[in-house]
Design a protein around this motif. Structure first.
Motif, PDB file in Angstrom:
ATOM      1  N   SER A 107     -78.405-112.978  32.571  1.00 29.50           N
ATOM      2  CA  SER A 107     -78.774-112.749  31.174  1.00 29.50           C
ATOM      3  C   SER A 107     -79.454-113.980  30.592  1.00 29.50           C
ATOM      4  O   SER A 107     -78.938-115.098  30.713  1.00 29.50           O
ATOM      5  CB  SER A 107     -77.527-112.425  30.334  1.00 29.50           C
ATOM      6  N   LEU A 108     -80.590-113.752  29.945  1.00 23.58           N
ATOM      7  CA  LEU A 108     -81.335-114.815  29.268  1.00 23.58           C
ATOM      8  C   LEU A 108     -81.739-114.314  27.886  1.00 23.58           C
ATOM      9  O   LEU A 108     -82.187-113.175  27.740  1.00 23.58           O
ATOM     10  CB  LEU A 108     -82.584-115.200  30.063  1.00 23.58           C
ATOM     11  N   GLY A 109     -81.607-115.162  26.885  1.00 20.79           N
ATOM     12  CA  GLY A 109     -82.039-114.770  25.542  1.00 20.79           C
ATOM     13  C   GLY A 109     -80.918-114.154  24.727  1.00 20.79           C
ATOM     14  O   GLY A 109     -79.753-114.544  24.834  1.00 20.79           O
ATOM     15  N   ASP A 110     -81.270-113.175  23.904  1.00 17.97           N
ATOM     16  CA  ASP A 110     -80.320-112.592  22.959  1.00 17.97           C
ATOM     17  C   ASP A 110     -79.109-111.960  23.639  1.00 17.97           C
ATOM     18  O   ASP A 110     -79.190-111.472  24.772  1.00 17.97           O
ATOM     19  CB  ASP A 110     -81.023-111.539  22.097  1.00 17.97           C
ATOM     20  N   ASP A 111     -77.990-111.942  22.898  1.00 19.96           N
ATOM     21  CA  ASP A 111     -76.766-111.319  23.384  1.00 19.96           C
ATOM     22  C   ASP A 111     -77.003-109.825  23.639  1.00 19.96           C
ATOM     23  O   ASP A 111     -77.710-109.157  22.879  1.00 19.96           O
ATOM     24  CB  ASP A 111     -75.642-111.446  22.345  1.00 19.96           C
ATOM     25  N   GLY A 112     -76.357-109.313  24.688  1.00 18.79           N
ATOM     26  CA  GLY A 112     -76.446-107.891  25.005  1.00 18.79           C
ATOM     27  C   GLY A 112     -75.048-107.317  25.149  1.00 18.79           C
ATOM     28  O   GLY A 112     -74.173-107.924  25.777  1.00 18.79           O
ATOM     29  N   LEU A 113     -74.795-106.141  24.551  1.00 22.12           N
ATOM     30  CA  LEU A 113     -73.494-105.493  24.651  1.00 22.12           C
ATOM     31  C   LEU A 113     -73.473-104.655  25.932  1.00 22.12           C
ATOM     32  O   LEU A 113     -74.088-103.598  26.009  1.00 22.12           O
ATOM     33  CB  LEU A 113     -73.223-104.617  23.430  1.00 22.12           C
ATOM     34  N   PHE A 114     -72.762-105.175  26.924  1.00 25.04           N
ATOM     35  CA  PHE A 114     -72.709-104.599  28.271  1.00 25.04           C
ATOM     36  C   PHE A 114     -71.538-103.628  28.348  1.00 25.04           C
ATOM     37  O   PHE A 114     -70.388-104.002  28.118  1.00 25.04           O
ATOM     38  CB  PHE A 114     -72.534-105.743  29.273  1.00 25.04           C
ATOM     39  N   ARG A 115     -71.840-102.372  28.655  1.00 26.94           N
ATOM     40  CA  ARG A 115     -70.809-101.340  28.740  1.00 26.94           C
ATOM     41  C   ARG A 115     -70.555-100.996  30.207  1.00 26.94           C
ATOM     42  O   ARG A 115     -71.504-100.778  30.975  1.00 26.94           O
ATOM     43  CB  ARG A 115     -71.229-100.087  27.971  1.00 26.94           C
ATOM     44  N   ILE A 116     -69.290-100.923  30.586  1.00 14.54           N
ATOM     45  CA  ILE A 116     -68.893-100.591  31.953  1.00 14.54           C
ATOM     46  C   ILE A 116     -68.098 -99.296  31.932  1.00 14.54           C
ATOM     47  O   ILE A 116     -67.128 -99.160  31.179  1.00 14.54           O
ATOM     48  CB  ILE A 116     -68.045-101.712  32.577  1.00 14.54           C
TER      49      ILE A 116
END
Length: 202
Positions: free
Chosen positions: A135-144
């Motif tokens: 991951s690079l840059g803005d936060d991402g909401l990762f769903r599993i």
């Protein structure tokens, strides 16, 4: 930056794996890749363009159109994909090892409002090798999710510099990005999230 290793449903999440200086160096290398292989928005088999823009490096690049999902040896412009940058290969070596190197580095760019629905990475020939996500840059909401569709899910915010290893029982688990916190990182001056996924294809 100190690395903390979390495990969520078999996904190993290395929080803070890349420091700020290394993130900037990798970003510069991916910009070189994009200059040779311009990002594009693939068409899904259902006839709609994806909200992310993508390009690839390595022996293969990931591609999608009305014929389905697959790997191709050439960019849509006809050129061979650029080589995977050494700095990116080094991440694989540190979290997976030296026995086998990835054939593809898929680079997905998430702009404001972009997302990636729950999916499996199953276009590869050998599922014994993990998929490594950077991951690079803005936060991402990762769903599993789960190995099959449906059921409960869990989510975690991924920040710039985090690395996720999807291997073993988690290799074919459904996962996706619900949304990004646009403008939460200073790495990309115009905002957005860049996600690199390293895959063994053959």
């Amino acid at each position: 930056m100190e690395t903390t290793v979390l495990e969520l449903r078999g996904f190993r999440i290395f929080k803070g794996f890349l420091d700020a200086a290394l993130q900037a160096e990798i970003l510069a290398e991916i910009r070189n890749v994009a200059a040779c292989a311009p990002p594009f928005s693939p068409m899904t088999p259902y006839g709609k363009p994806m909200t992310v823009k993508m390009t690839s490096a390595g022996k293969y690049g990931w591609f999608s159109d009305k014929s389905g999902y697959r790997y191709e040896t050439h960019h849509p412009n006809g050129a061979l994909w650029p080589v995977i940058p050494d700095l990116v290969i080094e991440i694989w070596r540190q979290v997976v090892g030296f026995e086998r190197l990835p054939d593809c580095c898929l680079a997905n760019f998430y702009g404001e409002g972009a997302r990636m629905g729950l999916h499996q990475d199953r276009d590869e020939a050998d599922f014994s090798w993990p998929v490594v996500s950077v991951s690079l840059g803005d936060d991402g909401l990762f769903r599993i999710g789960n190995p099959t569709k449906g059921g409960s899910t869990e989510s975690i915010w991924l920040q710039s510099g985090d690395v996720v290893v999807m291997g073993g029982d988690a290799r074919l688990t459904y996962h996706g990005i619900d949304r990004i916190r646009y403008g939460s990182s200073q790495l990309l001056p115009k905002g957005g999230r860049l996600n690199l996924t390293l895959r063994v294809v053959d």
